[in-house]
Design a protein around this motif. Structure first.
Motif, PDB file in Angstrom:
ATOM      1  N   ILE A 113       0.717  -1.329  -0.017  1.00 43.77           N
ATOM      2  CA  ILE A 113      -0.051  -0.187  -0.270  1.00 43.77           C
ATOM      3  C   ILE A 113       0.812   1.189  -0.269  1.00 43.77           C
ATOM      4  O   ILE A 113       0.724   2.069  -0.722  1.00 43.77           O
ATOM      5  N   ILE A 114       1.884   0.940   0.887  1.00 38.59           N
ATOM      6  CA  ILE A 114       2.935   2.388   1.254  1.00 38.59           C
ATOM      7  C   ILE A 114       3.069   2.516  -0.732  1.00 38.59           C
ATOM      8  O   ILE A 114       3.732   3.569  -0.979  1.00 38.59           O
ATOM      9  N   GLN A 115       3.985   1.329  -1.035  1.00 37.07           N
ATOM     10  CA  GLN A 115       4.901   1.553  -2.293  1.00 37.07           C
ATOM     11  C   GLN A 115       4.039   1.700  -2.978  1.00 37.07           C
ATOM     12  O   GLN A 115       4.236   2.322  -3.888  1.00 37.07           O
ATOM     13  N   TRP A 116       2.825   1.853  -3.453  1.00 32.85           N
ATOM     14  CA  TRP A 116       1.329   1.722  -4.274  1.00 32.85           C
ATOM     15  C   TRP A 116       1.428   3.272  -4.405  1.00 32.85           C
ATOM     16  O   TRP A 116       1.502   4.009  -5.030  1.00 32.85           O
ATOM     17  N   TYR A 117       0.986   4.047  -3.351  1.00 34.83           N
ATOM     18  CA  TYR A 117       0.764   5.222  -3.172  1.00 34.83           C
ATOM     19  C   TYR A 117       1.760   6.077  -3.374  1.00 34.83           C
ATOM     20  O   TYR A 117       2.248   6.894  -4.325  1.00 34.83           O
ATOM     21  N   ASN A 118       2.961   5.469  -2.828  1.00 36.29           N
ATOM     22  CA  ASN A 118       4.330   6.537  -3.657  1.00 36.29           C
ATOM     23  C   ASN A 118       4.851   7.183  -4.731  1.00 36.29           C
ATOM     24  O   ASN A 118       5.028   7.800  -5.575  1.00 36.29           O
ATOM     25  N   LEU A 119       3.828   5.299  -5.585  1.00 31.39           N
ATOM     26  CA  LEU A 119       4.438   5.422  -7.054  1.00 31.39           C
ATOM     27  C   LEU A 119       3.375   5.941  -7.143  1.00 31.39           C
ATOM     28  O   LEU A 119       3.321   7.036  -8.277  1.00 31.39           O
ATOM     29  N   LEU A 120       1.976   6.057  -7.308  1.00 28.23           N
ATOM     30  CA  LEU A 120       0.929   7.155  -7.692  1.00 28.23           C
ATOM     31  C   LEU A 120       1.007   8.625  -7.478  1.00 28.23           C
ATOM     32  O   LEU A 120       1.292   9.168  -8.288  1.00 28.23           O
ATOM     33  N   VAL A 121       1.687   8.505  -6.688  1.00 26.59           N
ATOM     34  CA  VAL A 121       2.180  10.198  -6.094  1.00 26.59           C
ATOM     35  C   VAL A 121       3.297  11.071  -7.709  1.00 26.59           C
ATOM     36  O   VAL A 121       3.288  12.092  -7.860  1.00 26.59           O
ATOM     37  N   GLU A 122       4.482   9.491  -6.774  1.00 27.69           N
ATOM     38  CA  GLU A 122       5.556  10.057  -8.190  1.00 27.69           C
ATOM     39  C   GLU A 122       4.880  10.419  -9.300  1.00 27.69           C
ATOM     40  O   GLU A 122       5.803  11.336 -10.351  1.00 27.69           O
ATOM     41  N   ASN A 123       4.469   9.889 -10.226  1.00 26.68           N
ATOM     42  CA  ASN A 123       3.317   9.668 -11.275  1.00 26.68           C
ATOM     43  C   ASN A 123       2.509  10.337 -11.828  1.00 26.68           C
ATOM     44  O   ASN A 123       1.384  10.592 -12.299  1.00 26.68           O
ATOM     45  N   ASN A 124       2.080  11.406 -10.748  1.00 28.70           N
ATOM     46  CA  ASN A 124       1.181  11.803 -10.565  1.00 28.70           C
ATOM     47  C   ASN A 124      -0.547  11.511 -11.113  1.00 28.70           C
ATOM     48  O   ASN A 124      -0.700  12.311 -12.061  1.00 28.70           O
TER      49      ASN A 124
END
Length: 144
Positions: A113-124
């Motif tokens: 969940i944390i990794q996915w959230y950070n990926l989504l934030v990085e990719n706008n």
């Protein structure tokens, strides 16, 4: 783009953006490195909009969990890494979702969940307020 077009493919790291469907599956683009892959129909694929997290009361859609993280972090990446210690991850997740079911939500789930959230934030792609029109219609029908 909503969570309806973001996928997790078993055996592959990170998340993927659905590009197009083919006769034998679909083509997806990695959010980690931008490479395109072809995924067959037999692959185990999860659409993020269909994932829910167990709480003591109900199953909470992943979208709502992401919204809680986004609210806590003011739209930025998380203050913890998905590679941090188990205790640190559990404490963080307890701050975000105090009523999560500790017996059914494992540390590996919290890491994802944390990794996915950070990926989504990085990719706008961190606009979690959008609802799929099918979901909105379903909720409207349930209220009738």
């Amino acid at each position: 783009m909503g969570l309806e077009k973001i996928l997790s493919v078993a055996g592959k790291p990170g998340l993927y953006k659905l590009i197009t469907q083919t006769r034998t599956g679909f083509v997806a683009e990695s959010l980690l490195d931008g490479k395109k892959i072809s995924v067959g129909l037999r692959s185990n694929v999860s659409v993020l909009s269909e994932i829910a997290i167990y709480t003591l009361d109900e199953e909470l859609p992943l979208r709502d969990v992401f919204l809680k993280i986004q609210e806590k972090e003011n739209g930025e990446k998380t203050s913890v890494s998905h590679k941090d210690e188990k205790i640190k991850l559990e404490e963080y997740f307890f701050e975000v979702l105090p009523n999560y079911d500790e017996d059914r939500v494992y540390t590996s789930d919290i890491k994802k969940i944390i990794q996915w959230y950070n990926l989504l934030v990085e990719n706008n792609l961190a606009d979690f307020t959008k609802e799929n029109s099918a979901e909105a219609n379903k909720k409207t029908e349930e209220k009738k």
